[in-house]
Enzyme design. Sequence first.
Site, PDB file in Angstrom:
ATOM      1  N   SER A 230       0.840  -1.213   0.000  1.00 47.14           N
ATOM      2  CA  SER A 230       0.000   0.000   0.000  1.00 47.14           C
ATOM      3  C   SER A 230       0.869   1.255   0.000  1.00 47.14           C
ATOM      4  O   SER A 230       0.480   2.281  -0.568  1.00 47.14           O
ATOM      5  CB  SER A 230      -0.983   0.004   1.176  1.00 47.14           C
TER       6      SER A 230
ATOM      7  N   HIS B 215       8.443   3.025   9.115  1.00 46.54           N
ATOM      8  CA  HIS B 215       8.177   2.018  10.143  1.00 46.54           C
ATOM      9  C   HIS B 215       6.937   2.430  10.944  1.00 46.54           C
ATOM     10  O   HIS B 215       6.801   3.609  11.294  1.00 46.54           O
ATOM     11  CB  HIS B 215       9.399   1.885  11.071  1.00 46.54           C
TER      12      HIS B 215
ATOM     13  N   LYS C  70      24.008 -13.234   1.562  1.00 49.80           N
ATOM     14  CA  LYS C  70      23.323 -11.940   1.433  1.00 49.80           C
ATOM     15  C   LYS C  70      24.036 -11.062   0.401  1.00 49.80           C
ATOM     16  O   LYS C  70      23.414 -10.345  -0.376  1.00 49.80           O
ATOM     17  CB  LYS C  70      23.317 -11.256   2.809  1.00 49.80           C
TER      18      LYS C  70
HETATM   19  C1  GAR Z   1       3.995  -0.737   6.719  1.00 51.10           C
HETATM   20  O1  GAR Z   1       3.190  -0.511   7.857  1.00 51.10           O
HETATM   21  C2  GAR Z   1       5.441  -0.407   7.017  1.00 51.10           C
HETATM   22  O2  GAR Z   1       5.599   0.672   7.877  1.00 51.10           O
HETATM   23  C3  GAR Z   1       5.911  -1.688   7.670  1.00 51.10           C
HETATM   24  O3  GAR Z   1       5.334  -2.692   6.877  1.00 51.10           O
HETATM   25  C4  GAR Z   1       4.054  -2.232   6.420  1.00 51.10           C
HETATM   26  C5  GAR Z   1       3.948  -2.497   4.942  1.00 51.10           C
HETATM   27  O4  GAR Z   1       2.667  -2.184   4.469  1.00 51.10           O
HETATM   28  N1  GAR Z   1       7.339  -1.772   7.715  1.00 51.10           N
HETATM   29  C6  GAR Z   1       8.017  -2.293   8.736  1.00 51.10           C
HETATM   30  O5  GAR Z   1       7.491  -2.807   9.696  1.00 51.10           O
HETATM   31  C7  GAR Z   1       9.530  -2.179   8.614  1.00 51.10           C
HETATM   32  N2  GAR Z   1      10.165  -2.608   9.804  1.00 51.10           N
HETATM   33  P1  GAR Z   1       2.392  -2.087   2.919  1.00 51.10           P
HETATM   34  O6  GAR Z   1       2.954  -3.379   2.284  1.00 51.10           O
HETATM   35  O7  GAR Z   1       0.907  -2.020   2.779  1.00 51.10           O
HETATM   36  O8  GAR Z   1       3.088  -0.876   2.383  1.00 51.10           O
END
Ligand code: GAR
EC number: 2.1.2.2
Length: 190
Positions: free
Chosen positions: A16, A112, A68
Amino acid sequence: MSATPKIAVFASGSGSNFQAIYDAMKAGDLTGSIALVVTDKPNAFVVERASIAGIETLAIKPANYPSKEAYEHVILQKLSELQVEWIILAGYMRLIGDVLLEAYPNRIINIHPSLLPSFPGKDAIGQAMAHGVKVTGVTVHYVDAGMDTGPILAQAAVTVVDGDREKTEARIHEVEHELYTKTLNQLFSL
Ligand code: GAR
Protein backbone atom coordinates in the site's frame (compact mmCIF):
# COMPACT_ATOMS: atom_id res chain seq x y z
CA MET A 1 20.86 14.25 -8.42
CA SER A 2 18.44 14.56 -11.34
CA ALA A 3 15.38 16.82 -11.19
CA THR A 4 13.11 13.79 -11.30
CA PRO A 5 14.89 11.19 -9.20
CA LYS A 6 14.62 7.56 -10.19
CA ILE A 7 13.72 5.33 -7.31
CA ALA A 8 13.37 1.63 -6.58
CA VAL A 9 10.73 0.55 -4.08
CA PHE A 10 11.56 -2.53 -2.00
CA ALA A 11 8.55 -4.35 -0.50
CA SER A 12 7.64 -7.74 0.96
CA GLY A 13 3.89 -7.43 1.41
CA SER A 14 0.70 -5.76 0.30
CA GLY A 15 2.46 -2.69 -1.08
CA SER A 16 0.00 0.00 0.00
CA ASN A 17 2.95 2.36 0.55
CA PHE A 18 4.27 1.54 -2.94
CA GLN A 19 0.79 2.38 -4.24
CA ALA A 20 0.68 5.68 -2.36
CA ILE A 21 4.07 6.71 -3.76
CA TYR A 22 3.10 5.65 -7.28
CA ASP A 23 -0.26 7.45 -7.09
CA ALA A 24 1.35 10.63 -5.73
CA MET A 25 3.89 10.62 -8.59
CA LYS A 26 1.16 10.03 -11.14
CA ALA A 27 -0.91 12.87 -9.72
CA GLY A 28 2.11 15.18 -9.85
CA ASP A 29 2.20 15.53 -6.06
CA LEU A 30 5.58 13.81 -5.74
CA THR A 31 8.53 14.42 -8.01
CA GLY A 32 10.36 11.37 -9.40
CA SER A 33 9.64 8.04 -11.03
CA ILE A 34 9.64 4.42 -9.91
CA ALA A 35 12.02 2.45 -12.13
CA LEU A 36 11.77 -0.86 -10.29
CA VAL A 37 10.01 -2.78 -7.55
CA VAL A 38 12.21 -5.26 -5.70
CA THR A 39 10.64 -8.00 -3.63
CA ASP A 40 11.96 -10.97 -1.69
CA LYS A 41 8.45 -12.50 -1.77
CA PRO A 42 7.43 -13.36 -5.34
CA ASN A 43 3.83 -14.00 -4.23
CA ALA A 44 3.39 -10.68 -2.43
CA PHE A 45 0.48 -8.50 -3.53
CA VAL A 46 2.90 -5.68 -4.34
CA VAL A 47 3.91 -7.68 -7.45
CA GLU A 48 0.35 -7.43 -8.77
CA ARG A 49 0.20 -3.73 -7.96
CA ALA A 50 3.47 -3.14 -9.83
CA SER A 51 2.26 -5.11 -12.82
CA ILE A 52 -0.97 -3.06 -12.99
CA ALA A 53 1.13 0.10 -12.77
CA GLY A 54 3.39 -1.20 -15.57
CA ILE A 55 6.49 -1.13 -13.39
CA GLU A 56 9.24 -3.71 -13.74
CA THR A 57 9.62 -6.08 -10.81
CA LEU A 58 12.66 -7.96 -9.62
CA ALA A 59 11.32 -10.82 -7.49
CA ILE A 60 14.11 -12.88 -6.02
CA LYS A 61 14.33 -15.08 -2.96
CA PRO A 62 17.44 -14.67 -0.82
CA ALA A 63 17.35 -18.41 -0.05
CA ASN A 64 18.31 -19.09 -3.67
CA TYR A 65 21.66 -17.32 -3.22
CA PRO A 66 24.75 -18.49 -1.34
CA SER A 67 24.96 -15.29 0.75
CA LYS A 68 23.32 -11.94 1.43
CA GLU A 69 26.17 -10.34 -0.54
CA ALA A 70 25.45 -12.48 -3.60
CA TYR A 71 21.72 -11.69 -3.35
CA GLU A 72 22.34 -7.97 -3.02
CA HIS A 73 24.84 -7.99 -5.92
CA VAL A 74 22.07 -9.21 -8.23
CA ILE A 75 19.83 -6.38 -7.01
CA LEU A 76 22.64 -3.84 -7.34
CA GLN A 77 23.34 -4.91 -10.92
CA LYS A 78 19.71 -4.19 -11.84
CA LEU A 79 19.67 -0.88 -9.94
CA SER A 80 22.80 0.23 -11.78
CA GLU A 81 21.39 -0.80 -15.17
CA LEU A 82 18.30 1.31 -14.51
CA GLN A 83 20.34 4.17 -12.98
CA VAL A 84 18.31 4.12 -9.78
CA GLU A 85 19.27 6.94 -7.40
CA TRP A 86 17.23 6.16 -4.27
CA ILE A 87 16.10 2.96 -2.56
CA ILE A 88 12.77 3.38 -0.81
CA LEU A 89 11.81 0.60 1.60
CA ALA A 90 8.06 0.10 1.89
CA GLY A 91 7.41 -2.89 4.10
CA TYR A 92 10.64 -4.66 3.05
CA MET A 93 11.09 -7.03 5.98
CA ARG A 94 14.81 -7.66 5.67
CA LEU A 95 17.97 -5.95 6.88
CA ILE A 96 19.89 -4.13 4.18
CA GLY A 97 23.46 -5.42 3.89
CA ASP A 98 26.81 -3.81 3.17
CA VAL A 99 26.63 -4.18 -0.61
CA LEU A 100 23.60 -1.87 -0.92
CA LEU A 101 24.53 0.36 2.03
CA GLU A 102 27.91 1.11 0.46
CA ALA A 103 26.45 1.66 -3.01
CA TYR A 104 23.70 4.00 -1.73
CA PRO A 105 25.11 6.04 1.18
CA ASN A 106 22.32 8.23 2.64
CA ARG A 107 20.13 7.18 -0.26
CA ILE A 108 18.11 4.40 1.42
CA ILE A 109 14.95 5.39 3.28
CA ASN A 110 12.55 3.32 5.39
CA ILE A 111 9.11 3.75 6.90
CA HIS A 112 8.18 2.02 10.14
CA PRO A 113 4.79 1.83 11.91
CA SER A 114 5.83 3.11 15.35
CA LEU A 115 7.45 6.10 16.99
CA LEU A 116 11.03 4.81 16.88
CA PRO A 117 13.06 3.97 18.86
CA SER A 118 9.98 2.30 20.39
CA PHE A 119 8.87 -1.00 18.91
CA PRO A 120 11.42 -1.75 16.15
CA GLY A 121 11.30 -4.98 14.16
CA LYS A 122 8.35 -7.10 13.18
CA ASP A 123 4.72 -6.36 14.03
CA ALA A 124 5.34 -2.94 15.55
CA ILE A 125 1.59 -2.31 15.76
CA GLY A 126 1.04 -5.57 17.67
CA GLN A 127 3.96 -4.73 19.97
CA ALA A 128 2.50 -1.28 20.72
CA MET A 129 -0.97 -2.66 21.43
CA ALA A 130 0.38 -5.46 23.62
CA HIS A 131 2.24 -2.80 25.58
CA GLY A 132 -0.95 -0.84 26.08
CA VAL A 133 0.38 2.44 24.69
CA LYS A 134 -2.29 5.04 23.94
CA VAL A 135 -0.35 6.81 21.25
CA THR A 136 1.86 5.21 18.64
CA GLY A 137 2.79 6.47 15.20
CA VAL A 138 4.93 6.39 12.10
CA THR A 139 8.63 7.08 11.50
CA VAL A 140 10.49 7.78 8.26
CA HIS A 141 14.25 7.39 8.62
CA TYR A 142 17.56 6.86 6.84
CA VAL A 143 18.59 3.21 6.77
CA ASP A 144 21.77 1.95 8.36
CA ALA A 145 22.91 -1.59 9.19
CA GLY A 146 20.58 -1.87 12.21
CA MET A 147 16.97 -2.96 12.55
CA ASP A 148 14.82 0.18 12.09
CA THR A 149 17.66 2.39 13.29
CA GLY A 150 19.29 5.28 11.41
CA PRO A 151 18.70 9.04 11.63
CA ILE A 152 15.04 10.05 11.84
CA LEU A 153 13.64 12.28 9.09
CA ALA A 154 10.01 12.60 10.16
CA GLN A 155 7.48 11.26 12.64
CA ALA A 156 3.73 11.51 13.15
CA ALA A 157 1.63 10.35 16.09
CA VAL A 158 -1.41 8.09 15.79
CA THR A 159 -3.88 7.51 18.61
CA VAL A 160 -4.45 3.81 19.33
CA VAL A 161 -8.08 2.70 19.00
CA ASP A 162 -8.44 0.77 22.25
CA GLY A 163 -8.45 -2.97 21.65
CA ASP A 164 -9.08 -2.57 17.94
CA ARG A 165 -6.08 -3.61 15.92
CA GLU A 166 -7.81 -3.28 12.57
CA LYS A 167 -8.86 0.31 13.10
CA THR A 168 -5.50 1.26 14.58
CA GLU A 169 -3.71 -0.30 11.63
CA ALA A 170 -5.96 1.51 9.15
CA ARG A 171 -5.16 4.84 10.82
CA ILE A 172 -1.44 4.08 10.76
CA HIS A 173 -1.52 3.22 7.07
CA GLU A 174 -3.37 6.40 6.26
CA VAL A 175 -0.75 8.45 8.12
CA GLU A 176 2.08 6.45 6.53
CA HIS A 177 0.92 7.18 3.01
CA GLU A 178 0.72 10.88 3.67
CA LEU A 179 3.95 11.17 5.68
CA TYR A 180 6.01 9.09 3.25
CA THR A 181 5.11 11.09 0.16
CA LYS A 182 5.54 14.40 2.00
CA THR A 183 8.95 13.43 3.43
CA LEU A 184 10.22 12.03 0.12
CA ASN A 185 9.14 15.20 -1.63
CA GLN A 186 11.20 17.24 0.81
CA LEU A 187 14.21 14.94 0.43
CA PHE A 188 14.08 14.86 -3.35
CA SER A 189 13.92 18.63 -3.60
CA LEU A 190 17.02 19.24 -1.42
C1 GAR B 1 4.00 -0.74 6.72
O1 GAR B 1 3.19 -0.51 7.86
C2 GAR B 1 5.44 -0.41 7.02
O2 GAR B 1 5.60 0.67 7.88
C3 GAR B 1 5.91 -1.69 7.67
O3 GAR B 1 5.33 -2.69 6.88
C4 GAR B 1 4.05 -2.23 6.42
C5 GAR B 1 3.95 -2.50 4.94
O4 GAR B 1 2.67 -2.18 4.47
N1 GAR B 1 7.34 -1.77 7.71
C6 GAR B 1 8.02 -2.29 8.74
O5 GAR B 1 7.49 -2.81 9.70
C7 GAR B 1 9.53 -2.18 8.61
N2 GAR B 1 10.17 -2.61 9.80
P1 GAR B 1 2.39 -2.09 2.92
O6 GAR B 1 2.95 -3.38 2.28
O7 GAR B 1 0.91 -2.02 2.78
O8 GAR B 1 3.09 -0.88 2.38
